[in-house]
Design an enzyme around this catalytic site. Structure first.
Site, PDB file in Angstrom:
ATOM      1  CG  ASP A 155      -1.990   1.002   1.213  1.00 43.84           C
ATOM      2  OD1 ASP A 155      -1.711   2.182   0.909  1.00 43.84           O
ATOM      3  OD2 ASP A 155      -3.142   0.640   1.507  1.00 43.84           O
ATOM      4  CB  ILE A 156       1.549   4.019  -2.359  1.00 43.80           C
ATOM      5  CG1 ILE A 156       0.158   4.473  -2.750  1.00 43.80           C
ATOM      6  CG2 ILE A 156       2.169   3.096  -3.389  1.00 43.80           C
ATOM      7  CD1 ILE A 156       0.147   5.406  -3.947  1.00 43.80           C
TER       8      ILE A 156
ATOM      9  CD  GLU B 184      -9.958   3.637  -1.158  1.00 39.00           C
ATOM     10  OE1 GLU B 184      -9.133   2.764  -0.834  1.00 39.00           O
ATOM     11  OE2 GLU B 184     -10.943   3.913  -0.462  1.00 39.00           O
TER      12      GLU B 184
ATOM     13  CG  HIS C 152      -8.571  -3.543  -2.162  1.00 41.72           C
ATOM     14  ND1 HIS C 152      -9.632  -2.946  -2.803  1.00 41.72           N
ATOM     15  CD2 HIS C 152      -8.239  -2.714  -1.154  1.00 41.72           C
ATOM     16  CE1 HIS C 152      -9.932  -1.803  -2.205  1.00 41.72           C
ATOM     17  NE2 HIS C 152      -9.097  -1.646  -1.187  1.00 41.72           N
TER      18      HIS C 152
ATOM     19  CG  HIS D 274      -6.379  -2.856   3.330  1.00 42.46           C
ATOM     20  ND1 HIS D 274      -5.580  -1.776   3.016  1.00 42.46           N
ATOM     21  CD2 HIS D 274      -7.587  -2.610   2.768  1.00 42.46           C
ATOM     22  CE1 HIS D 274      -6.278  -0.912   2.298  1.00 42.46           C
ATOM     23  NE2 HIS D 274      -7.501  -1.402   2.128  1.00 42.46           N
TER      24      HIS D 274
END
Length: 133
Positions: free
Chosen positions: A29-30, A88, A93, A95
């Site tokens: 994750d950026i 968003e 996905h 995490h």
């Protein structure tokens, strides 16, 4: 039109890859909550995780498990937490977040600011442990 996550999995947009197989892709994750915060996505573009087939969602969880084991080896922690949220990006996905306490999973926490070299080092550590898993 392809999502940003599809473009990442296809190599059209750079990412810090942690693991990959034929069906799934894992990358950092950026905007991480902690070092090692990783996203797991299906390569097949599906917006809502529960729209995956039973076989896909089972396989995604098994893949995520192996990524979590690699994260825990690379970043010793009490547990690796899992969260399915985020509106968003219209691409399912998961995490995976190394946890020392439940507070590490609060998405309202400030995000870390890491250099490209730090991201690369983190991804390499996870990838190495995934490959040895």
């Amino acid at each position: 039109m392809a999502t940003i996550f599809t473009k990442i999995a296809n190599g059209e947009i750079p990412s810090y890859k942690c693991a990959e197989n034929e069906q799934f892709y894992a990358f950092l994750d950026i905007n991480p909550l902690v070092k090692g915060h990783t996203l797991v996505i299906p390569k097949r573009e599906v917006d809502y995780i529960f729209d995956l087939t039973d076989e896909e969602i089972a396989a995604m969880q098994v893949f995520a498990k192996h990524v979590a084991i690699a994260i825990k080896k690379a970043f010793p922690c009490i547990k690796v937490g899992q969260a399915v949220l985020g509106l968003e990006v219209p691409h399912a996905h998961i995490h995976l977040i190394p946890m020392q306490s439940e507070k590490d999973m609060l998405f309202s926490n400030p995000k870390l600011s890491l250099s490209p070299e730090e991201f690369q080092s983190i991804a390499e550590a996870i990838r190495k442990n995934f490959e040895n898993e």
